[in-house]
Design a protein around this motif. Structure first.
Motif, PDB file in Angstrom:
ATOM      1  N   ASN A   1       0.785  -1.234   0.000  1.00 18.32           N
ATOM      2  CA  ASN A   1       0.000   0.000   0.000  1.00 18.32           C
ATOM      3  C   ASN A   1       0.814   1.279   0.000  1.00 18.32           C
ATOM      4  O   ASN A   1       0.250   2.367  -0.076  1.00 18.32           O
ATOM      5  CB  ASN A   1      -0.936   0.060   1.216  1.00 18.32           C
TER       6      ASN A   1
ATOM      7  N   ARG B   1       0.248   3.768  -2.697  1.00 14.48           N
ATOM      8  CA  ARG B   1      -0.926   4.639  -2.664  1.00 14.48           C
ATOM      9  C   ARG B   1      -0.694   5.788  -1.681  1.00 14.48           C
ATOM     10  O   ARG B   1      -1.282   6.855  -1.832  1.00 14.48           O
ATOM     11  CB  ARG B   1      -2.165   3.852  -2.246  1.00 14.48           C
TER      12      ARG B   1
ATOM     13  N   PRO C   1      -2.479   9.796   4.340  1.00 16.36           N
ATOM     14  CA  PRO C   1      -2.351   8.924   5.514  1.00 16.36           C
ATOM     15  C   PRO C   1      -3.271   7.717   5.480  1.00 16.36           C
ATOM     16  O   PRO C   1      -4.308   7.692   6.109  1.00 16.36           O
ATOM     17  CB  PRO C   1      -2.702   9.855   6.677  1.00 16.36           C
ATOM     18  N   LEU C   2      -2.877   6.703   4.715  1.00 14.37           N
ATOM     19  CA  LEU C   2      -3.650   5.466   4.713  1.00 14.37           C
ATOM     20  C   LEU C   2      -2.963   4.451   5.618  1.00 14.37           C
ATOM     21  O   LEU C   2      -1.929   4.728   6.200  1.00 14.37           O
ATOM     22  CB  LEU C   2      -3.731   4.898   3.293  1.00 14.37           C
TER      23      LEU C   2
ATOM     24  N   ARG D   1      -9.559   6.869   7.099  1.00 15.81           N
ATOM     25  CA  ARG D   1      -8.330   6.190   6.720  1.00 15.81           C
ATOM     26  C   ARG D   1      -8.574   4.711   6.492  1.00 15.81           C
ATOM     27  O   ARG D   1      -8.122   4.109   5.529  1.00 15.81           O
ATOM     28  CB  ARG D   1      -7.352   6.395   7.867  1.00 15.81           C
TER      29      ARG D   1
ATOM     30  N   ILE E   1     -10.832   4.188   3.270  1.00 11.88           N
ATOM     31  CA  ILE E   1     -10.132   4.412   2.004  1.00 11.88           C
ATOM     32  C   ILE E   1      -9.073   3.341   1.791  1.00 11.88           C
ATOM     33  O   ILE E   1      -8.814   2.935   0.664  1.00 11.88           O
ATOM     34  CB  ILE E   1      -9.483   5.804   1.962  1.00 11.88           C
ATOM     35  N   THR E   2      -8.457   2.850   2.869  1.00  6.48           N
ATOM     36  CA  THR E   2      -7.449   1.813   2.701  1.00  6.48           C
ATOM     37  C   THR E   2      -8.037   0.581   2.034  1.00  6.48           C
ATOM     38  O   THR E   2      -7.401  -0.033   1.180  1.00  6.48           O
ATOM     39  CB  THR E   2      -6.847   1.421   4.059  1.00  6.48           C
ATOM     40  N   ILE E   3      -9.270   0.195   2.411  1.00  4.54           N
ATOM     41  CA  ILE E   3      -9.830  -1.007   1.818  1.00  4.54           C
ATOM     42  C   ILE E   3     -10.515  -0.707   0.495  1.00  4.54           C
ATOM     43  O   ILE E   3     -11.086  -1.582  -0.119  1.00  4.54           O
ATOM     44  CB  ILE E   3     -10.808  -1.721   2.773  1.00  4.54           C
ATOM     45  N   THR E   4     -10.440   0.522   0.029  1.00  3.74           N
ATOM     46  CA  THR E   4     -11.058   0.892  -1.244  1.00  3.74           C
ATOM     47  C   THR E   4      -9.993   0.888  -2.323  1.00  3.74           C
ATOM     48  O   THR E   4      -8.968   1.513  -2.166  1.00  3.74           O
ATOM     49  CB  THR E   4     -11.636   2.316  -1.133  1.00  3.74           C
TER      50      THR E   4
END
Lengths: 210, 321
Positions: free
Chosen positions: A160, A163, A174-175, B82, B85-88
């Motif tokens: 990730n 991204r 900030p993911l 957060r 969106i991470t799992i999107t």
């Protein structure tokens, strides 16, 4: 490491982990000060910083990342980070205008810098991938593994990050991300280069499903 | 807010309820056979932990007043956004939209809430953000799954930011005769939702056949829903007099509505997680995340906010803030 450098490196680790929301999972082994070669997929400028921050302090102190000279030797901030905080070993990437001899010399330097007790971090893809596919590995990993056959090779999969800070961008989103340390392995005696590199790449790709 | 002795009494009531609930759940965990109900026990313990965190959040919100609770919920929204969106599966072209979502839309929405501008609060995300973000995604010209990506980003904003912000918005409702006691509405909402959730998944798990291994995705099981609604009404009836301006029958209606909405929200959360992949990494994000716990609260908050403001707010035009 001077106290100022130590403070900078501490803050940097905390900040990196918060911004990237990284989940660090030691699936195949436990953190240890033994000499190891950590190799990971590469998809973002954050990779080096994050993998380095993911190691516990006692491991981090004896680990040297390999940093591409054409990126990390530009600008006072990057030079400071690479030299004084990361203690990185600079290498020239093929295609950055240096001769093959210079590239080769970079790997020799890495092996010398490892000495008897320091671990190494490197990104065998050579350059940032798109994050979707792991590109074929360059030969550097093979040469280092040959020079250091007793050091276990630890595959690391970083998910990730492409991204969070894609190629060409400056502001990280900030993911959440994850860093997975896999099962270490040793190079086979007289294992041909292509087989070894394919095996190493497989070990990283497999961590995606873990 | 803590200066008012009624609010202090309310927090003590909350503490008592929380302790009682934790003791009940913990004893349940001890009595249930370990292997068969492993998942249930884990959820119960998880839930108890969540209660203590939420209790702390409520106490903080009470001590620092309306703006402080806005900050606290702003942080919760950030964590929710957060995670969502991470799992999107967004693509490279969505970078600008995501930057705007995290660094502009989220803070601005809470600033609008803090400035008591209800009209803009209600439409900022559904109108302005919903127009701006897809345009930004479209600028890079990547058509791959464009509608899906856009919809997912917008939904993440709705659940994580818009719905969640209605919880601190409760503190700003102008309810004649109830000034300074809005904290009770927050407590009421949170406790009713928790009662609904726990009752529902308890009944679901206990009624589940031991060999059926599902993630709650079969047709919805009505005993669980009804048990949840019943628990919600019961929790409302213990709290309404001290925490809200409702009468008994009105509390029954409100808590039943909140319970059903919370069940809907929890169901959506399960399906969203399943939709976005069930690799062990996604599961790892899910276990570490807070969406599962907060989705039911997020879905119940806006309607509770509107109903309370509409029926108990000042008569005539004048706005509820």
């Amino acid at each position: 490491m001077s106290p100022a450098d130590r403070m900078v490196s501490g803050c940097l680790c905390v900040a990196a982990r918060i911004v990237s929301g990284a989940r660090i999972r030691w699936v195949g082994c436990a953190p240890s000060v033994e000499q190891r070669i950590y190799f990971a997929n590469h998809s973002s400028h954050l990779d080096l910083l994050l993998l380095w921050s993911a190691l516990p302090v006692f491991v981090r102190e004896s680990t040297l990342p390999m940093a591409a000279r054409d990126y990390w030797d530009r600008g006072p901030l990057r030079r400071y980070l690479a030299r004084r905080v990361f203690h990185a070993v600079m290498i020239d990437r093929p295609g950055s205008g240096r001769t093959a001899r210079a590239v080769w010399q970079g790997f020799e330097n890495a092996v010398t810098a490892m000495g008897a007790d320091r671990s190494l971090i490197l990104f065998p893809e050579g350059t940032r991938g798109s994050g979707e596919e792991v590109q074929p590995f360059r030969a550097g990993l093979y040469h280092i593994a040959r020079k250091k056959p007793e050091a276990p090779l630890v595959p690391v999969y970083m998910e990730n990050l492409n991204r969070i800070l894609p190629k060409g961008e400056l502001l990280p989103i900030p993911l959440l991300s994850s860093i997975t340390f896999g099962v270490p392995f040793l190079p086979g005696r007289d294992e041909p280069k292509t087989t070894f590199l394919a095996r190493a790449r497989e070990s990283v790709v497999r961590l995606r499903e873990v | 807010m803590l200066n008012d002795p009624r609010n202090r009494a309310l927090l003590l009531v909350l503490l008592a309820v929380g302790l009682a609930g934790s003791v009940i759940l913990a004893s349940l965990c001890a009595f249930l056979p370990r292997e068969r109900y492993a998942r249930l026990r884990q959820r119960l313990l998880h839930r108890v932990r969540l209660w203590w965190i939420m209790g702390a959040v409520l106490v903080i919100a009470a001590s620092v007043g309306s703006n402080g609770s806005i900050v606290v919920f702003g942080i919760a929204s950030f964590l929710l956004l957060r995670e969502l969106i991470t799992i999107t599966p967004t693509r490279r072209a969505d970078y600008l939209s995501l930057v705007l979502a995290f660094f502009v839309v989220l803070p601005l929405h809470y600033v609008i809430l803090a400035s008591h501008w209800y009209g803009l609060f209600a439409i900022f995300i559904p109108t302005y953000a919903f127009i701006l973000l897809p345009v930004c995604s479209a600028l890079s010209g990547d058509p791959g799954r464009f509608l899906e990506r856009t919809a997912k980003i917008q939904w993440s904003l709705m659940i994580g930011v818009y719905f969640a912000s209605h919880v601190p918005a409760l503190l700003q409702l102008r309810l004649p005769g109830f000034e300074g006691r809005n904290l009770g509405l927050l407590v009421y909402l949170v406790v009713v939702v928790q009662a609904n959730d726990v009752a529902r998944f308890l009944v679901d798990e206990l009624a589940r056949r031991p060999d059926a291994d599902s993630d709650g995705l079969e047709n919805i099981r009505w005993p669980g829903v009804l048990a949840g609604a019943a628990a919600a009404v019961a929790a409302g009836l213990t709290l309404f007099r001290v925490a809200t301006p409702f009468l008994a029958l009105q509390s029954v209606g409100m808590s039943a509505a909140v319970g059903l909405l919370a069940t809907g929200g929890a169901r959506c959360a399960v399906i969203i997680h399943r939709d976005q992949g069930s690799s062990s990494l996604a599961t790892a994000y899910r276990e570490a995340g807070i969406m599962d716990q907060l989705a039911s609260l997020c879905f119940a908050a806006p309607v509770f906010f509107h109903l309370t403001g509409y029926y108990w707010g000042p008569p005539g035009p004048g706005g509820v803030f």
